[in-house]
Design a protein around this motif. Structure first.
Motif, mmCIF file in Angstrom:
data_model
loop_
_atom_site.group_PDB
_atom_site.id
_atom_site.type_symbol
_atom_site.label_atom_id
_atom_site.label_comp_id
_atom_site.label_asym_id
_atom_site.label_seq_id
_atom_site.Cartn_x
_atom_site.Cartn_y
_atom_site.Cartn_z
ATOM 1 N N LEU A 169 -5.267 -2.621 20.395
ATOM 2 C CA LEU A 169 -5.046 -1.897 19.143
ATOM 3 C C LEU A 169 -3.955 -0.847 19.315
ATOM 4 N N SER A 170 -3.955 -0.155 20.422
ATOM 5 C CA SER A 170 -2.922 0.838 20.683
ATOM 6 C C SER A 170 -1.545 0.185 20.701
ATOM 7 N N ALA A 171 -1.445 -0.981 21.315
ATOM 8 C CA ALA A 171 -0.169 -1.709 21.364
ATOM 9 C C ALA A 171 0.261 -2.136 19.959
ATOM 10 N N VAL A 172 -0.685 -2.533 19.137
ATOM 11 C CA VAL A 172 -0.383 -2.901 17.750
ATOM 12 C C VAL A 172 0.132 -1.686 16.985
ATOM 13 N N LEU A 173 -0.561 -0.561 17.131
ATOM 14 C CA LEU A 173 -0.216 0.637 16.373
ATOM 15 C C LEU A 173 1.116 1.248 16.796
ATOM 16 N N THR A 174 1.528 1.022 18.023
ATOM 17 C CA THR A 174 2.822 1.529 18.479
ATOM 18 C C THR A 174 3.945 0.534 18.226
ATOM 19 N N GLY A 175 3.590 -0.665 17.765
ATOM 20 C CA GLY A 175 4.594 -1.677 17.465
ATOM 21 C C GLY A 175 4.987 -2.527 18.653
ATOM 22 N N ALA A 176 4.278 -2.393 19.764
ATOM 23 C CA ALA A 176 4.612 -3.177 20.953
ATOM 24 C C ALA A 176 4.256 -4.649 20.789
ATOM 25 N N VAL A 177 3.208 -4.937 20.038
ATOM 26 C CA VAL A 177 2.796 -6.319 19.768
ATOM 27 C C VAL A 177 2.454 -6.458 18.284
ATOM 28 N N GLN A 178 2.511 -7.684 17.814
ATOM 29 C CA GLN A 178 2.137 -7.967 16.428
ATOM 30 C C GLN A 178 0.656 -8.316 16.374
ATOM 31 N N PRO A 179 -0.076 -7.794 15.392
ATOM 32 C CA PRO A 179 -1.493 -8.147 15.282
ATOM 33 C C PRO A 179 -1.643 -9.558 14.710
ATOM 34 N N SER A 180 -2.811 -10.118 14.919
ATOM 35 C CA SER A 180 -3.107 -11.394 14.286
ATOM 36 C C SER A 180 -3.144 -11.189 12.773
ATOM 37 N N TYR A 181 -3.105 -12.285 12.051
ATOM 38 C CA TYR A 181 -3.158 -12.214 10.600
ATOM 39 C C TYR A 181 -4.427 -11.498 10.142
ATOM 40 N N SER A 182 -5.572 -11.877 10.739
ATOM 41 C CA SER A 182 -6.842 -11.278 10.308
ATOM 42 C C SER A 182 -6.919 -9.785 10.649
ATOM 43 N N LEU A 183 -6.397 -9.387 11.803
ATOM 44 C CA LEU A 183 -6.405 -7.965 12.152
ATOM 45 C C LEU A 183 -5.463 -7.187 11.232
ATOM 46 N N ALA A 184 -4.333 -7.767 10.891
ATOM 47 C CA ALA A 184 -3.408 -7.104 9.969
ATOM 48 C C ALA A 184 -4.072 -6.875 8.614
ATOM 49 N N LYS A 185 -4.849 -7.854 8.155
ATOM 50 C CA LYS A 185 -5.578 -7.694 6.886
ATOM 51 C C LYS A 185 -6.592 -6.550 6.978
ATOM 52 N N LYS A 186 -7.319 -6.478 8.096
ATOM 53 C CA LYS A 186 -8.304 -5.413 8.284
ATOM 54 C C LYS A 186 -7.624 -4.043 8.339
ATOM 55 N N LEU A 187 -6.521 -3.965 9.060
ATOM 56 C CA LEU A 187 -5.795 -2.698 9.157
ATOM 57 C C LEU A 187 -5.247 -2.263 7.803
ATOM 58 N N THR A 188 -4.823 -3.226 7.003
ATOM 59 C CA THR A 188 -4.340 -2.926 5.658
ATOM 60 C C THR A 188 -5.438 -2.298 4.820
#
Length: 70
Positions: free
Chosen positions: A29-48
């Motif tokens: 999650l930290s890597a996603v939030l810093t932009g180091a990796v792209q989240p999965s489609y489902s995680l992106a929906k949850k974060l939205t």
């Protein structure tokens, strides 16, 4: 896009607490939030849903793909 600064300003709690809520690893999650990796489609929906940010803030690659198709 780095979402970490936004998350800190909005007081969503710790990355650890949010990761537990989302059912993902804290490091991932930290890597996603810093932009180091792209989240999965489902995680992106949850974060939205949690953050109120645009889905494409988390998955700009899909925005670009839609632009190419349309």
């Amino acid at each position: 896009m780095c979402i970490m600064g936004f998350m800190k300003r909005q007081k969503y709690g710790s990355v650890k607490a949010m990761a537990e809520k989302l059912g993902v690893n804290r490091v991932y999650l930290s890597a996603v939030l810093t932009g180091a990796v792209q989240p999965s489609y489902s995680l992106a929906k949850k974060l939205t849903k949690i953050t109120g940010r645009s889905f494409f803030d988390f998955r700009p690659d899909l925005k670009n793909l839609l632009k190419e198709i349309l």
